[in-house]
Design an enzyme around this catalytic site. Sequence first.
Site, PDB file in Angstrom:
ATOM      1  N   TYR A 126       0.807  -1.218   0.000  1.00 33.30           N
ATOM      2  CA  TYR A 126       0.000   0.000   0.000  1.00 33.30           C
ATOM      3  C   TYR A 126       0.846   1.277   0.000  1.00 33.30           C
ATOM      4  CZ  TYR A 126      -3.677  -3.256   1.394  1.00 33.30           C
ATOM      5  OH  TYR A 126      -4.559  -4.309   1.446  1.00 33.30           O
ATOM      6  N   THR A 127       2.035   1.220   0.548  1.00 32.37           N
ATOM      7  CA  THR A 127       2.840   2.435   0.694  1.00 32.37           C
ATOM      8  C   THR A 127       3.777   2.625  -0.491  1.00 32.37           C
ATOM      9  OG1 THR A 127       4.546   1.250   1.945  1.00 32.37           O
ATOM     10  CG2 THR A 127       2.758   2.254   3.208  1.00 32.37           C
TER      11      THR A 127
END
Length: 862
Positions: A126-127
Site C-alpha cells: 500500500y505504501t
Amino acid sequence: MEENIFSSNQDIDAIDVEDSIKASYLDYSMSVIIGRALPDARDGLKPVHRRILYAMNDLGVGSRSPYKKSARIVGDVIGKYHPHGDTAVYDALVRMAQNFSMRVPAVDGQGNFGSVDGDGAAAMRYTEARMTVLAEELLRDLDKDTVDFIPNYDDSLSEPDVLPARVPNLLLNGSSGIAVGMATNIPPHSLDELVNGLLTLLDDKEVGLEDIMTHIKGPDFPTGGIIFGKKGIIEAYKTGRGRIKLRAKTHIEKKPNKDVIVVDELPYQVNKAKLHADIADLVKEKLIDGISEVRDESDRDGIRLVIELKRDAMSEIVLNNLFKSTQMEVTFGVIMLAINNKEPKVFSLLELLKLFLNHRKTVIIRRTIFELQKARARAHILEGLKIALDNIDAVINLIKTSADTNSARDGLMAKFGLSELQSNAILDMRLSKLTGLEREKLEAELKEILELIEKLDAILKSETLIENIIRDELLEIKSKFKCPRITDIVDDYDDIDVEDLIPNENMVVTITHRGYIKRVPSKSYEKQKRGGKGKVAVTTYDDDFIESFFTCMSHDTLMFVTDRGQLYWLKVYKIPEGSRTAKGKAVVNLISLQADEKIKAIIPTTDFDESKSLAFFTKNGIVKRTNLSEFKNIRSIGVKAINLDDNDELVTVVIANSEPDESYDDSFEDGEGVSNLQTISEDNSENSLESGKMLFAVTKKGMCIKFALNKVRQIGRVSRGVTAIRFKENLDEVVGAVVIENDSQEILSVSQKGIGKRTTADEYRLQSRGGKGVICMKLTPKTKDLVGVVMVDEEMDLMALTSSGKMIRVDMQSIRKAGRNTSGVIVVNVDGDEVVSIARCPKEESDDDDIVADDTQEQDME
C-alpha cells in the site's frame, strides 16, 4: 542391514566439538557484527540501509522522481543484495522515513509509515517511497569510483562497501543495534552544529573536546525534549559511553481554579499512547495524586497530551511525580560503537569527526583522480581532432585513398603520430565538425579541459585545496538543509529539588477543629492598627471553628504532633493553597492519621539540625526536650514523639538551639520532688543566663515561669518529660510557651478579650523548673483568661484569630509596653467575640492606616 557409509579404508579426521562450536559461533558473531547489526563509522549506515538506498538509486527513485511502491523496492533489495526476510527490510525502510525516528529522514514515504503512538506502518503493497535529498547527498559521486564495490551475495552483481556520504550521517541520525556480545546506541545531532564542529576541526587539527562542544552542544533528538545536564554528554563524547537524562517538554496552562499540564514534546523513542495509558493507570491506582483527567489532543500540528489537575493540586509537584514515575523522563545510554576497517570499536566524538573528514578526503581524492583521468582522456581525443583539423586536406585525402577503416586508422597513426583512440575519433567525426565555428568550439573545449587538468592535478598535490573542497561542501550542505537545534539543554537537576520550582513565600497555615487545613499567602491579610476589626480568615462549617494557625515559609517542613503523641511530616507547599475564605482540605488526606487521632500541635522547621531541640509543653505543665535530629527520618505512619498521661494533652512545641544539659536530681523526671527546688536568686540569674537560652511558659490564669533551657535535659522520643510549672489553681493549665534568647527581649501576651501588652523578659525572674511561677498578666473580667504569648520582633507582626474565624494583623511596635503585673491595652477589638489564638507573621506593607484604635488604661497590679 543398514549400509555403513564409511569405507574401512577411508580417512576420517576427528575434530573437537567444543572447538568447532567456538569457531562457528565466532564466525556467526562476526557476521552479525560486521554484516548486520552495527553501522559503518564513515557513512553511518548498516548494510540493510545502504542496500535499500543503493537499490532505490538503481531504480531511479530520486527526490524529484515519482514515488514507487515499497514492495517493488523491497523486492529489489532482497533479490539483488539482501537475502533476508522482506519484513526486516521493510521495517528498515519504514524507519528511514519516520521523522520521529530520524533527525533528517533518508526516505520520503507516502502513505501510513507509522506514528509516535507505536502504530505500525501499512503493508508494503500500500505504501510508496522515494529518496530524500539527504539520501542523494549520501549517494552523490558514487559513479565516480569514490568507494570500493564488493560482490553481492551470489556474485552476480556488485554493491558499494560504503557510500561517499557528503553528510556526517552517523552523528546526524544516530544508530542503534544489538550484535553478539555488544550493542550500539548513538544519539542523533543537529546538522548545523555538526558542520560547525567539522569546520572547527578542519581549521585546527589539535582542537580539544571543550572547543568542539562550543559548537556541538549535545544530542539533538527528532522529538525534541529537554536534556538535563552536560556531565553525561561530556562523558559520552570523551569516552564513547555515557548516560543522558532526557525529559518531556511541558508547559502549564492556567484555568479557573485549576492548572493544566500540557506535554508538547516527548523524550526520544517514547510511545505516546503507552505513556498516556501509564499515566491513567497510575492515577487509577492512586500512585499519583492531583490528576483528574488525561487526554490526547495531538494532531498534525504536533503533540499535545493534556493532563488536567484537581483544584487543590500543585502543578509543580504533580509534574515532578510524573517525571519520576513515567517515561516523561528517560535515560538515554550512549554507546558510540561502530565499524571501522572491518572491526568494531567504541569511538569518542573527536574520533568520529576525524573519521568522517578522512573519509571525505579519500572520496575527494578518488573523485579527483577519476575526473582527472576522464579529463586527460578527453584532452587526448581533442588534441587528435585538432591535429586532424590543422591537416584537414591531408587527412581527407588519406581516408579517401585507404582501402578500409583499418588501413585508414593505421595511416593516420603512422603519418600524424596519433594514437588508436585519436584515430578512431577522427574517423568517427562528422563533416559538420569541419566548419569554422565547430573548430573554435573544439579549441575552446580543449583549452577548458587543459585548465581543468591543471586544477585537478593541483588538488591532488595540495592537502589544503582538498580541505577547502571539504569546507565548501560542508557549507553547501548546511545551507541546503538548515537544521537548527530542537532539543533544549539545561543545567542538571540532580541537585535540584522540586522545592526549587516553588517560590519560598510567607504563608499563613490554618487548621480547624474538624481537621481542615489550608495555606494562604500572608500578604492576603493587610496590616491594621491596634483595635482593628480584622478580616474573615476562613469560612467554616456550622459545627467547625479554627483551632490553630501559624505563619511559616512554603519550603518549611511541618511536624504534626497528635493527641496520641505521634509526629508526622508534611511540606508546607503540599498543603493546598486556598483563598482567604476557603474552607481548606481535610488533613487526613495529606498525612496518615489514624481513626479519631487529632492534631494538637504543628511545628514548622527549615531543617533537622542536631544543634536544635524540640521542647514539648503539655496542658498539665509537663515539659520534655528531644533533639530535633530524632525526627529527621519519619515514616508515613509517623513516629512517637511524647508519652502523655491519660488526662493530659499537648499544648505547644517550640524549637530551641540545643544547650549542654546541667546535672540535676533525677527524681524530678516524673514531676515529683518539686519541694526540693530552690528559686534562683537575682544575683545568680545573670550567671545562669550566660549559660544559654530560657524557656517561658504561661498559664490560662495569668501565671508564668521562666527557667533555663539546659535545666531540661534532652531525652528520647518516647519519654514522658518533667514538670515545668505547678499550678496555684486547680482549673489552671498551660496555654503557651516561648524560647527567650536574652532578657532584653520583649514578650507579648494577649487575653481572650483582645487585651495585650509588651513586657521585657527581665521583669520575669528566673526560677527553677517546677516552681509555681509569677504573675504574667493581671486578669479581670474585662480581659478574661490569657490566650498565649509570642516573642516581640520588629521584623514581625502579630496575627490574632477570633472564635468567629476573623484574623487581624497588628504591628507589634504599636502595642504599648507595660509591666509584668498589668493588663495592657486593646490589641484586637473583638466586639463580643473572643481571641482564641495568636501567632507572629512577617511584616507586610499596610494599606489600612486610617483605622482608629481605642486604648485602655494600664492598671498597676503590683
